[in-house]
Design a protein around this motif. Structure first.
Motif, PDB file in Angstrom:
ATOM      1  N   ASP A 201     -38.558 -18.579  12.633  1.00  0.00           N
ATOM      2  CA  ASP A 201     -39.860 -18.396  13.262  1.00  0.00           C
ATOM      3  C   ASP A 201     -40.880 -19.368  12.676  1.00  0.00           C
ATOM      4  O   ASP A 201     -40.783 -19.795  11.517  1.00  0.00           O
ATOM      5  N   CYS A 203     -44.074 -18.917  12.004  1.00  0.00           N
ATOM      6  CA  CYS A 203     -45.121 -18.372  11.139  1.00  0.00           C
ATOM      7  C   CYS A 203     -44.660 -18.235   9.689  1.00  0.00           C
ATOM      8  O   CYS A 203     -45.257 -18.787   8.776  1.00  0.00           O
ATOM      9  N   GLU A 204     -43.555 -17.512   9.489  1.00  0.00           N
ATOM     10  CA  GLU A 204     -43.098 -17.229   8.127  1.00  0.00           C
ATOM     11  C   GLU A 204     -41.878 -18.047   7.715  1.00  0.00           C
ATOM     12  O   GLU A 204     -41.486 -18.015   6.547  1.00  0.00           O
ATOM     13  N   ARG A 205     -41.268 -18.751   8.671  1.00  0.00           N
ATOM     14  CA  ARG A 205     -40.000 -19.471   8.403  1.00  0.00           C
ATOM     15  C   ARG A 205     -38.989 -18.516   7.764  1.00  0.00           C
ATOM     16  O   ARG A 205     -38.302 -18.851   6.805  1.00  0.00           O
ATOM     17  N   LYS A 206     -38.888 -17.339   8.368  1.00  0.00           N
ATOM     18  CA  LYS A 206     -38.085 -16.271   7.771  1.00  0.00           C
ATOM     19  C   LYS A 206     -37.117 -15.636   8.761  1.00  0.00           C
ATOM     20  O   LYS A 206     -35.974 -15.334   8.410  1.00  0.00           O
ATOM     21  N   TYR A 207     -37.573 -15.440  10.003  1.00  0.00           N
ATOM     22  CA  TYR A 207     -36.777 -14.688  10.967  1.00  0.00           C
ATOM     23  C   TYR A 207     -36.007 -15.610  11.922  1.00  0.00           C
ATOM     24  O   TYR A 207     -36.505 -16.633  12.366  1.00  0.00           O
ATOM     25  N   SER A 259     -33.808 -11.357   9.482  1.00  0.00           N
ATOM     26  CA  SER A 259     -34.245 -12.450   8.618  1.00  0.00           C
ATOM     27  C   SER A 259     -33.057 -13.280   8.143  1.00  0.00           C
ATOM     28  O   SER A 259     -31.915 -12.802   8.114  1.00  0.00           O
TER      29      SER A 259
END
Length: 334
Positions: A201, A203-207, A259
């Protein structure tokens, strides 16, 4: 090869707001489009497209859920301030094109005729506003088997530097700019020996979001898990079909956020046993390893898992006619 050979004819339509909308569809020889250098598509990116396939079976030519593709083309068009098309009219026109080009549909199992509807802004002007004139064409390209060496897993690279799309942007539309934005990452991944980029993603580079030009799924504790359609992920028709098949086969499946940390942990503790992409080109593309932050994580000993295999066989069986079409997804070209 795929995308390099095109059939003799295209379907062609023009839209002019001043003349009341779309003109009639016509079948014309494949050739150059008449576009001025000032055409809005070349400057402001008003281009949308879609992709589907025509299959040859014992009972003739068949399309897989074509209305869903034209509905998605309309969704993409709305997002890009472009005119919609009449779904039933387009389906009827496509069938006429396929009748003319029937000899181009390959006969070997695993092959197909790829269908590319594309709409672009043709009005010449400079200045940021929506165009008043558009061209829509449908071109065809014979497609060989996606897996030339058999149904085998691929290696993918997790992208944590670039982003493909953000919520509120155009990620859920099938527009040209989305694919241009992915080229840099894909090029760098392929230079390193990977087949695809796994997007996170913005925004967070996480999901987890998508893999290459496909939706992504994982098998965790026997359950198929795929990210939800959150506004930055394309609403894949193969993805939608796979979820419906899972329900029919009583395979647990869920749409939820997942994630990259959960993926890595699942691989390490053995709870994540399969991973695969879902899309028109490959149908199911098994993933054998994921590379993230200088570490490589192998899934299922780099072998295709049983759920990916079953889903691939079920869906391709419906498409080619070896399994009954219990969902009513097949549209015959008659």
């Amino acid at each position: 090869g795929f995308g390099q050979i095109f059939t003799d004819h295209i379907l062609y339509m023009e839209f002019d707001r001043a003349k009341g909308g779309w003109g009639p569809a016509e079948i014309r020889p494949y050739g150059l489009l008449n576009l001025e250098p000032g055409s809005a598509c070349l400057h402001y990116g008003q281009i949308v497209w879609d992709g589907l396939k025509c299959y040859r079976s014992e009972d003739g030519l068949r399309l897989f859920r074509p209305r869903e593709n034209f509905k998605r083309l309309n969704y993409s068009a709305r997002r890009m301030c472009m005119p919609e098309v009449d779904v039933e009219y387009m389906l009827a026109a496509l069938k006429e094109l396929l009748k003319v080009e029937a000899r181009w549909v390959p006969k070997t199992l695993g092959t197909s005729l790829y269908i590319r509807p594309c709409m672009l802004a043709s009005e010449p002007f400079l200045g940021l506003h929506k165009a008043n004139r558009y061209i829509l064409f449908i071109m065809l390209s014979p497609s060989g088997p996606y897996f030339k060496e058999g149904f085998k897993p691929v290696k993918i690279l997790v992208e944590d530097k670039y982003v493909r799309a953000a919520i509120g942007g155009t990620g859920e539309a099938k527009t040209a700019g989305n694919y241009a934005a992915s080229l840099k990452s894909t090029d760098e991944a392929m230079e390193k020996g990977f087949s695809q980029t796994l997007w996170l993603d913005a925004c967070e580079r996480k999901y987890i979001e998508e893999v290459g030009a496909m939706n992504m799924a994982f098998v965790i504790n026997g359950e198929v898990v795929t990210p939800p359609l959150n506004g930055s992920i394309l609403a894949g028709i193969t993805r939608k079909s796979i979820l419906e098949i899972c329900k029919h086969l009583n395979i647990p499946a869920v749409e939820r956020k997942i994630s990259i940390g959960e993926v890595i942990k699942g691989i390490q503790n053995g709870n994540l046993t399969e991973a695969f992409g879902m899309g028109t080109a490959a149908i199911i593309a098994p993933v054998g390893s994921i590379y993230y932050k200088e570490n490589n994580y192998t899934i299922n000993n780099f072998e295709v898992g049983p759920i990916a295999t079953q889903l691939y066989q079920e869906l391709t069986g419906i498409q080619y006619g070896s399994k009954p079409d219990i969902f009513g997804w097949i549209e015959k070209v008659e």
